[in-house]
Design a protein around this motif. Structure first.
Motif, PDB file in Angstrom:
ATOM      1  N   ALA A 288       0.956  -1.239   0.055  1.00 37.42           N
ATOM      2  CA  ALA A 288       0.074   0.054  -0.065  1.00 37.42           C
ATOM      3  C   ALA A 288       1.030   1.380   0.007  1.00 37.42           C
ATOM      4  O   ALA A 288       0.521   2.211  -0.814  1.00 37.42           O
ATOM      5  N   ILE A 289       2.005   1.273   0.858  1.00 38.64           N
ATOM      6  CA  ILE A 289       2.884   2.530   0.801  1.00 38.64           C
ATOM      7  C   ILE A 289       3.401   2.589  -0.470  1.00 38.64           C
ATOM      8  O   ILE A 289       3.735   3.799  -0.958  1.00 38.64           O
ATOM      9  N   ALA A 290       3.841   1.551  -1.281  1.00 36.52           N
ATOM     10  CA  ALA A 290       4.556   1.693  -2.346  1.00 36.52           C
ATOM     11  C   ALA A 290       3.572   2.308  -3.717  1.00 36.52           C
ATOM     12  O   ALA A 290       4.273   3.062  -4.311  1.00 36.52           O
TER      13      ALA A 290
ATOM     14  N   VAL B 212       9.750   6.395   5.804  1.00 41.62           N
ATOM     15  CA  VAL B 212       9.916   5.970   7.304  1.00 41.62           C
ATOM     16  C   VAL B 212       9.081   4.696   7.637  1.00 41.62           C
ATOM     17  O   VAL B 212       9.562   3.954   8.339  1.00 41.62           O
ATOM     18  N   VAL B 213       7.810   4.760   7.475  1.00 43.47           N
ATOM     19  CA  VAL B 213       6.840   3.724   7.980  1.00 43.47           C
ATOM     20  C   VAL B 213       7.414   2.481   7.057  1.00 43.47           C
ATOM     21  O   VAL B 213       7.307   1.460   7.633  1.00 43.47           O
ATOM     22  N   ALA B 214       7.509   2.382   5.886  1.00 37.51           N
ATOM     23  CA  ALA B 214       8.058   1.309   5.288  1.00 37.51           C
ATOM     24  C   ALA B 214       9.129   0.682   5.661  1.00 37.51           C
ATOM     25  O   ALA B 214       9.399  -0.398   6.067  1.00 37.51           O
ATOM     26  N   PHE B 215      10.260   1.449   6.209  1.00 41.37           N
ATOM     27  CA  PHE B 215      11.421   1.155   6.598  1.00 41.37           C
ATOM     28  C   PHE B 215      11.064   0.399   8.164  1.00 41.37           C
ATOM     29  O   PHE B 215      11.505  -0.884   8.587  1.00 41.37           O
ATOM     30  N   MET B 216      10.302   1.268   8.868  1.00 42.91           N
ATOM     31  CA  MET B 216      10.041   0.496  10.175  1.00 42.91           C
ATOM     32  C   MET B 216       9.087  -0.717  10.047  1.00 42.91           C
ATOM     33  O   MET B 216       9.074  -1.442  11.057  1.00 42.91           O
TER      34      MET B 216
ATOM     35  N   PHE C 297      14.919  -7.052   7.909  1.00 44.27           N
ATOM     36  CA  PHE C 297      16.320  -7.346   7.490  1.00 44.27           C
ATOM     37  C   PHE C 297      17.353  -7.001   8.265  1.00 44.27           C
ATOM     38  O   PHE C 297      18.585  -7.451   8.634  1.00 44.27           O
ATOM     39  N   VAL C 298      17.321  -5.776   9.105  1.00 42.37           N
ATOM     40  CA  VAL C 298      18.151  -5.183   9.802  1.00 42.37           C
ATOM     41  C   VAL C 298      18.212  -6.166  11.134  1.00 42.37           C
ATOM     42  O   VAL C 298      19.477  -6.278  11.411  1.00 42.37           O
ATOM     43  N   ARG C 299      17.216  -6.450  11.719  1.00 40.68           N
ATOM     44  CA  ARG C 299      17.323  -7.453  12.711  1.00 40.68           C
ATOM     45  C   ARG C 299      17.724  -8.642  12.473  1.00 40.68           C
ATOM     46  O   ARG C 299      18.685  -9.042  13.176  1.00 40.68           O
TER      47      ARG C 299
ATOM     48  N   LEU D 286      19.737  -1.093   2.072  1.00 36.98           N
ATOM     49  CA  LEU D 286      18.321  -0.387   2.677  1.00 36.98           C
ATOM     50  C   LEU D 286      18.736   0.805   3.626  1.00 36.98           C
ATOM     51  O   LEU D 286      18.397   2.000   3.554  1.00 36.98           O
ATOM     52  N   VAL D 287      19.576   0.532   4.605  1.00 37.27           N
ATOM     53  CA  VAL D 287      19.909   1.739   5.721  1.00 37.27           C
ATOM     54  C   VAL D 287      20.663   2.869   4.965  1.00 37.27           C
ATOM     55  O   VAL D 287      20.268   4.060   5.140  1.00 37.27           O
TER      56      VAL D 287
END
Length: 802
Positions: A190-192, A224-228, A234-236, A257-258
């Motif tokens: 949805a964000i995309a 920001v929402v998409a990253f969170m 993937f970061v975790r 990504l980061v």
């Protein structure tokens, strides 16, 4: 509120109605039940289990199952009982007796795979004619009964077991790893879509003014929402991998990504909205989540097919206390306890027999013949009651001293992605991350040296980071894995361990167990004419003797008796005499079926009347339908084949000779510890161990990778890398070939990714990599990668044509 009493109903959308058996059209050489290949075109079934279930479905008017089933079925393999398998029924019945009205009974189910399975289970439930309902969840492999006291739970479970569905207490987790990914994918999609709307406006020429700034900041907020929501997955995972000193593809994805989000964020703060790549990064995040979902889904589906192993804490036995039988955990057994062992149940500790009987040790020692015991004889831990009646034993030791304890404590295989590192992915990630960082730094420094502003140089660096994100691997690799896992699943090999396909590449040696692995675990008569040559009256007597014994030799004789002579006499009196066999007394004579009193060279069972031999039988171990041909094919592929067994040397040599396995590679009379020692001796990170018994547990644990045909034994299946749902061994060779095909495809994909990145880097260094061009190139790269994968590993790919 008291639940209303009403007939049992089904929660399935398909209307339940009387079913009419329909003739099922089956191609020659295919099984009439599961559509698998049969040993010969003359035999319509691939195994005895499929024959039994097909006849049962037709006979009980349940042939509609075949209409509702989607695709091919699954062979119905013989399910050997394990320790305390049905004790849960008695525990649940005890709880039901103390309840009022309807009570929920959550259970796990083994063998669910299609809508036909769901319909069949619910039809069997409705035929119990009791109040309540049942809800089946095929995705999780669970069901929930809502029943009242008096419901025939044991009969219901036995009826489902006859169709190949085994019930057990609820141990499967209610949530799966892929469930968490579903909502994340939905949010990111949805964000995309919204981010692309804002980005398209800029690409179409929207410049200057407050509207461009509003779109730019809205796009940042969505990013920001998409990253969170998505990027943090993937970061975790990358952080957890580094904490365990493991490197996998999550690391380059997380780094890309980061840094990509950070660079684009800096561009927006500097007022350079054209230097942000948020729309591309959001799409990339979404695609990576889809790839992760695909990777998890097939493994979860494979694991849901079986009952979960609860470990030692989930094992029970029956103990006699003050004249009453109680179901207790095996961990509570003490020396001197009186135990009741039902037919098929396993003796948890070393014990003394209180009465005569027979015990099978095939799953503990590999012996193919059952042992006869008398009162006072010692029975080793792990022996299964091979008789027809429950036997009383006296425990000689507590369970803490039982030999089974060390065998049952083997650790489970790692299943989830990230539980173990893939060397191939580790090498790619180890090279990819520093190379991309170096390329970005070089682009930044080059443009600064050429006199560009710092912000413009940063835009080039961000473009390098974004355009070189491992999209080809992040989406194409999971798709490749799913295609291979799905293809193997259709062919009867279900992989539970995420790293098996990687480790399978180094297999140079296969060690097979004998009983239950190369052989079917069943016996057959060397000459069926010894049965057909008997008069009809004596064949009926022989059937009534053989039908009352679960001994493998009796089963072989029973299978050879013609259908017209299979008339069961419920009033016949048959007794089991220790060391002698079965006796049936009639007014005219005394018949006996058992070991010959004077064994000849070609007979191990005799059928006698008044001590006069009517027929002599020689039993042979029955190989799996394709065992010999598959072992020869593996040898032709350059693999070194071994057979390690706990059975006697003559029987071991006979089976090895039929499969062309050299005698030097056939150690016999092996204990579980000796099997494990053999694996340690020969394994150089290149050995595949395939076994079916608890005695194979230490060897399975020691081997580089492992598999089992014993899908019905949760202990071993939960510790092996894969299990077989086929009557033959053909899927083993297919699995090894598919692993190599997967590696070739991924290498070809890596070549394409390298070629794409060289071109993308050139455009970025030249300052031509705009967000719009990046938004076009990255999806195009992914589509090419997916096309390469599907052409090689899809259902019509070359790997599945052999």
């Amino acid at each position: 509120m008291e639940a209303s009493r009403e007939p049992a109903r089904s929660s399935l959308a398909v209307p339940l109605q009387p079913t009419v058996a329909r003739a099922k059209q089956v191609a020659p050489g295919r099984c009439a039940h599961c559509d698998s290949p049969t040993p010969s075109t003359a035999d319509p079934y691939c195994c005895t289990g499929c024959r039994h279930v097909h006849e049962l479905l037709q006979g009980q008017g349940l042939a509609r199952y075949y209409e509702l089933r989607s695709g091919r079925g699954v062979p119905v393999l013989d399910r050997a009982r394990s320790l305390g398998e049905d004790a849960w029924v008695e525990l649940e019945l005890a709880k039901l007796d103390t309840s009022r009205g309807l009570r929920a009974v959550p259970l796990d189910v083994e063998g669910l795979h299609c809508t036909g399975c769901v319909w069949l289970i619910q039809e069997v439930f409705q035929r119990q004619a009791c109040p309540g309902n049942v809800t089946v969840n095929p995705a999780l492999g669970t069901l929930e009964l809502s029943i009242e006291p008096g419901f025939p739970l044991k009969a219901f479970a036995d009826q489902l077991a006859a169709f190949g569905y085994r019930l057990g207490p609820r141990r499967k987790a209610g949530e799966r790893a892929s469930d968490d990914l579903v909502w994340r994918i939905g949010v990111c999609v949805a964000i995309a879509m919204n981010a692309m709307i804002f980005a398209i406006a800029r690409y179409a020429g929207l410049e200057g003014g407050s509207l461009e700034h509003v779109f730019m900041w809205l796009e940042l907020g969505l990013a920001v929402v998409a990253f969170m929501v998505g990027g943090v997955v993937f970061v975790r995972a990358a952080w957890r991998g580094l904490a365990k000193r493991m490197v996998h593809l999550d690391l380059p994805i997380a780094v890309g990504l980061v840094l990509g989000y950070a660079g684009s964020f800096a561009a927006v703060l500097a007022g350079k909205g054209k230097g942000s790549f948020f729309d591309t990064l959001i799409v990339f995040t979404t695609l990576m989540l889809v790839g992760r979902f695909l990777r998890e889904r097939v493994l979860e589906k494979n694991r849901s097919q079986l009952l979960e192993d609860a470990g030692i804490e989930g094992l029970f036995c029956r103990r006699i206390e003050e004249g009453e039988v109680h179901v207790v955990p095996v961990t509570s057994i003490a020396a001197g306890d009186r135990l009741l062992v039902a037919p098929g149940d396993v003796v948890p500790v070393s014990a003394l027999a209180s009465e005569a009987g027979s015990f099978s040790f095939d799953w503990v020692t590999g012996e193919s013949e059952a042992r006869q015991v008398g009162p006072g004889d010692r029975i080793d831990a792990g022996g299964a009651n091979a008789g027809q009646v429950a036997l009383q034993l006296t425990a000689e030791e507590p369970f803490s001293d039982s030999r089974l304890l060390s065998l049952l404590r083997a650790p489970r295989a790692a299943h989830r992605y990230g539980d173990s590192a893939s060397p191939f992915e580790a090498r790619v990630a180890t090279l990819w991350v520093p190379a991309v960082l170096a390329a970005a730094a070089a682009g930044f420094g080059l443009h600064l040296a050429l006199g560009a502003a710092a912000q413009d140089a940063l835009t080039v660096a961000v473009a390098v980071l974004v355009v070189t994100c491992p999209c080809a691997f992040g989406i194409a690799t999971p798709i490749a894995n799913e295609l291979v896992l799905g293809g193997l699943r259709k062919r009867g090999l279900l992989i539970r361990s995420a790293s098996f396909l990687e480790r399978a590449l180094s297999v140079r040696r296969v060690v097979f167990d004998k009983t239950g692995t190369l052989t079917s675990g069943q016996l057959r008569l060397a000459d069926a004419g010894a049965v057909s040559g008997l008069p009809a009256e004596e064949r009926e007597v022989l059937y009534n003797l053989a039908a009352r014994s679960s001994h493998p030799k009796a089963a072989a004789i029973k299978a050879a008796i013609p259908a017209e002579s299979r008339r069961f006499d419920a009033g016949a009196t048959v007794v089991e005499v220790a060391g002698v066999g079965l006796e049936l007394v009639t007014p005219q004579a005394v018949y006996r079926l058992g070991a010959p009193t004077e064994r000849g060279p070609d007979a191990d069972v005799t059928f006698e009347r008044d001590a006069r031999v009517l027929a002599s039988f020689k039993t042979l171990e029955e190989l799996r339908p394709d065992a010999a041909s598959e072992v020869r094919a593996l040898t032709a592929d350059g693999l070194e084949i071994w057979m390690a067994t706990g059975d006697s040397e003559p029987r071991a040599r006979a089976v090895a000779a039929s499969c062309d396995i050299p005698e030097a590679r056939v150690p016999a009379a092996q204990s579980p510890e000796q099997k494990a020692a053999l694996i340690h001796q020969v394994d150089r990170g290149d050995t595949l161990m395939i076994g079916d018994g608890v005695n194979d547990g230490p060897a399975v644990q020691a081997a580089h990778c492992s598999g089992t045909p014993a899908a019905g034994r949760a202990f071993l299946a939960s510790r092996a890398d894969f299990y077989l749902l086929s009557s033959g061994l053909g899927p083993v060779r297919t699995g090894l070939s598919a692993a190599h095909a997967l590696r070739r495809t991924l290498r070809r994909n890596l070549g394409w990714a390298a070629l794409y990145n060289v071109g993308a880097l050139g455009l970025a260094y030249a300052g031509l990599m705009t967000p719009l061009l990046c938004a076009v190139l990255m999806p195009l790269s992914s589509l090419v990668s997916i096309a390469l994968v599907t052409s090689a590993l899809g259902s019509k790919g070359p790997v599945w044509r052999s």
